[in-house]
Design a protein around this motif. Structure first.
Motif, PDB file in Angstrom:
ATOM      1  N   UNK A  56       0.746  -1.184   0.092  1.00 37.30           N
ATOM      2  CA  UNK A  56       0.026  -0.040  -0.004  1.00 37.30           C
ATOM      3  C   UNK A  56       0.806   1.315  -0.148  1.00 37.30           C
ATOM      4  N   UNK A  57       2.026   1.261   0.605  1.00 39.35           N
ATOM      5  CA  UNK A  57       2.916   2.571   0.571  1.00 39.35           C
ATOM      6  C   UNK A  57       3.370   2.731  -0.879  1.00 39.35           C
ATOM      7  N   UNK A  58       3.666   1.808  -1.734  1.00 42.34           N
ATOM      8  CA  UNK A  58       3.908   1.975  -3.105  1.00 42.34           C
ATOM      9  C   UNK A  58       2.850   2.658  -3.702  1.00 42.34           C
ATOM     10  N   UNK A  59       1.753   2.374  -3.563  1.00 37.30           N
ATOM     11  CA  UNK A  59       0.468   2.822  -4.387  1.00 37.30           C
ATOM     12  C   UNK A  59       0.408   4.138  -3.897  1.00 37.30           C
ATOM     13  N   UNK A  60       0.647   4.329  -2.502  1.00 36.35           N
ATOM     14  CA  UNK A  60       0.283   5.848  -1.871  1.00 36.35           C
ATOM     15  C   UNK A  60       1.517   6.919  -2.582  1.00 36.35           C
ATOM     16  N   UNK A  61       2.666   6.302  -2.733  1.00 38.93           N
ATOM     17  CA  UNK A  61       3.519   7.074  -3.304  1.00 38.93           C
ATOM     18  C   UNK A  61       3.329   7.478  -4.679  1.00 38.93           C
ATOM     19  N   UNK A  62       2.982   6.598  -5.556  1.00 36.58           N
ATOM     20  CA  UNK A  62       2.677   6.941  -7.036  1.00 36.58           C
ATOM     21  C   UNK A  62       1.310   7.703  -6.979  1.00 36.58           C
ATOM     22  N   UNK A  63       0.434   7.722  -6.354  1.00 40.51           N
ATOM     23  CA  UNK A  63      -0.762   8.445  -6.310  1.00 40.51           C
ATOM     24  C   UNK A  63      -0.591   9.758  -5.511  1.00 40.51           C
ATOM     25  N   UNK A  65       2.524  10.919  -3.407  1.00 43.30           N
ATOM     26  CA  UNK A  65       3.706  11.288  -3.323  1.00 43.30           C
ATOM     27  C   UNK A  65       4.453  11.330  -1.714  1.00 43.30           C
ATOM     28  N   UNK A  66       5.425  11.409  -1.476  1.00 41.21           N
ATOM     29  CA  UNK A  66       6.070  11.251  -0.064  1.00 41.21           C
ATOM     30  C   UNK A  66       5.511  12.306   1.029  1.00 41.21           C
ATOM     31  N   UNK A  67       5.426  13.415   0.594  1.00 45.72           N
ATOM     32  CA  UNK A  67       4.844  14.429   1.694  1.00 45.72           C
ATOM     33  C   UNK A  67       3.667  14.151   2.287  1.00 45.72           C
ATOM     34  N   UNK A  68       2.897  13.462   1.668  1.00 47.67           N
ATOM     35  CA  UNK A  68       1.487  13.258   2.385  1.00 47.67           C
ATOM     36  C   UNK A  68       1.605  11.694   2.930  1.00 47.67           C
ATOM     37  N   UNK A  69       2.463  10.784   2.217  1.00 50.77           N
ATOM     38  CA  UNK A  69       2.218   9.513   2.577  1.00 50.77           C
ATOM     39  C   UNK A  69       3.159   9.251   4.075  1.00 50.77           C
ATOM     40  N   UNK A 174       6.403  16.691   7.237  1.00 53.53           N
ATOM     41  CA  UNK A 174       5.370  17.292   6.230  1.00 53.53           C
ATOM     42  C   UNK A 174       5.618  18.712   5.801  1.00 53.53           C
ATOM     43  N   UNK A 175       6.502  19.561   6.727  1.00 52.03           N
ATOM     44  CA  UNK A 175       6.901  20.874   6.598  1.00 52.03           C
ATOM     45  C   UNK A 175       7.883  20.817   5.209  1.00 52.03           C
ATOM     46  N   UNK A 176       8.878  20.141   5.527  1.00 54.07           N
ATOM     47  CA  UNK A 176       9.833  20.146   4.404  1.00 54.07           C
ATOM     48  C   UNK A 176       9.967  19.365   3.293  1.00 54.07           C
TER      49      UNK A 176
END
Length: 397
Positions: A56-63, A65-69, A174-176
């Motif tokens: 699920x992390x991979x799906x979240x990164x593609x959808x 991005x890292x800042x939200x995930x 989240x900020x950076x």
């Protein structure tokens, strides 16, 4: 630089989480009446949760991005540390460690995803290795500093403080971190489902010969550093908590230096396959030596453990080798699927090695004999994985 520092803070905490049990295992066992097998299972559940969460992390990164995930998952790790601090049973320890593993899952792959999207391809292994090497300071924090904190305050207050720290680092990330634009997909891939994307990655034949060494190489390092070095030093060499912490600190520092040294080698030598192969073969030889001579004096034994830590840190180069086969629109899911197998290996090897140690102990074997067999088993697994890896295609950076 700020992006690298944000990932570094998070990854340092992740490294701490995957390795602290080696130091506090005797305290947990004494306070909660835990067996050796239960300690192995508590350690393993971190890796199981971490591995399962990769998909699920991979799906979240593609959808997304890292800042939200990444920050959202890190709050789960904070909840796990708080749960562990209040644990009064084996089941509560399993729950706490599972939450910590789940919350740690996106940290390193989010960094690799970001580096692969924003940096030149030839720098991927270097940046990933530097993050791995410097972030391995978390291993250092999980050695003597943790032992001193536990001795001064107890393990429960220490983990409350760690939970608070995890919340702070999640907010910092989240900020950076940047909000990366999604990778453009080919027309035929735009409506591709999650399962079909994984099948497409699994069909890449270049990845197949890498699978055994992905399953084994990092798993052995995590088992040695994160679980067995503490019991080995306590039972074979009679070290107390601070003595174990000092020895673990030496191995952790060697792991950090080893990861930093591996970073630029693929660009300097023009290969990834042979760097990984010779590093893994050398690690296997050192483990076999520790197994053949389990009664070594403390100094040579710690030196061997440090050497294993230094030469065994091929993880980032091996991950870069695997990533070189992935198409851009599947980068997030590809990186996390590969990382899933890295940590699936650890999740399997931890309880299996615990069962081996328990079985040998039940047969009346001495601690020297038990750990001799354990280290020879680790070395043999790495040699077998190298034989398959020889069939792989080298992808020059």
């Amino acid at each position: 630089m700020r992006v690298f520092l944000a990932f570094l803070a998070a990854y340092t905490l992740s490294q701490f989480f995957r390795s602290f049990l080696a130091v506090v295992a005797p305290d947990l066992a004494a306070d909660l009446s835990l067996t050796t097998q239960q300690l192995a299972n508590i350690s393993a559940v971190w890796f199981w949760a971490f591995a399962i969460a990769q998909l699920p992390v991979g799906w979240a990164l593609d959808r997304h991005g890292p800042r939200r995930t990444m920050p959202l998952f890190m709050l789960t790790a904070a909840a796990g540390a708080a749960t562990l601090s209040q644990a009064s049973s084996y089941a509560a320890c399993l729950a706490g460690m599972g939450l910590i593993g789940l919350g740690s899952a996106p940290i390193y792959v989010s960094a690799v995803f970001t580096f692969a999207r924003t940096a030149p391809p030839e720098r991927l292994a270097t940046l990933s290795s530097w993050l791995l090497g410097i972030g391995t300071a978390g291993n250092l924090l999980g050695a003597t500093p943790l032992a001193l904190a536990v001795a001064a305050f107890g393990w429960r207050p220490t983990f409350i403080a760690i939970a608070i720290l995890a919340v702070g680092i999640a907010g910092l990330a989240f900020v950076l971190l940047p909000a990366l634009a999604l990778a453009a997909k080919p027309p035929q891939e735009r409506n591709q489902g999650f399962g079909s994307a994984l099948l497409q990655i699994a069909s890449i034949r270049g990845l197949w010969p890498l699978l055994p060494i992905i399953l084994v190489s990092y798993a052995v390092m995590l088992c040695e550093r994160g679980l067995w070095i503490g019991p080995y030093l306590a039972q074979v060499h009679g070290l107390d908590a601070v003595g174990r912490g000092n020895a673990v600190l030496i191995m952790a520092a060697a792991m950090s230096l080893g990861a930093l040294a591996y970073g630029p080698l693929d660009r300097l030598l023009g290969t990834r396959k042979w760097i990984v192969l010779w590093g893994t073969l050398a690690t296997a030889g050192l483990l076999l030596a520790l197994g053949i001579w389990p009664g070594l004096q403390l100094g040579p034994a710690v030196a061997l453990l440090a050497a294993i830590g230094a030469v065994g840190m091929t993880y980032a180069v091996l991950l870069a080798h695997a990533c070189s086969f992935l198409p851009g629109h599947l980068l997030g899911r590809g990186i996390t699927l590969i990382n899933f197998f890295f940590f699936l290996g650890a999740g399997l090897l931890q309880p299996l090695s615990g069962a081996l140690v328990a079985a040998l102990s039940a047969q009346g074997k001495s601690p020297q004999q038990v750990f001799g067999v354990l280290h020879m088993t680790f070395g043999g697994l790495m040699l077998a994985a190298c034989l398959v890896y020889l069939l792989s295609t080298d992808k020059r950076p």
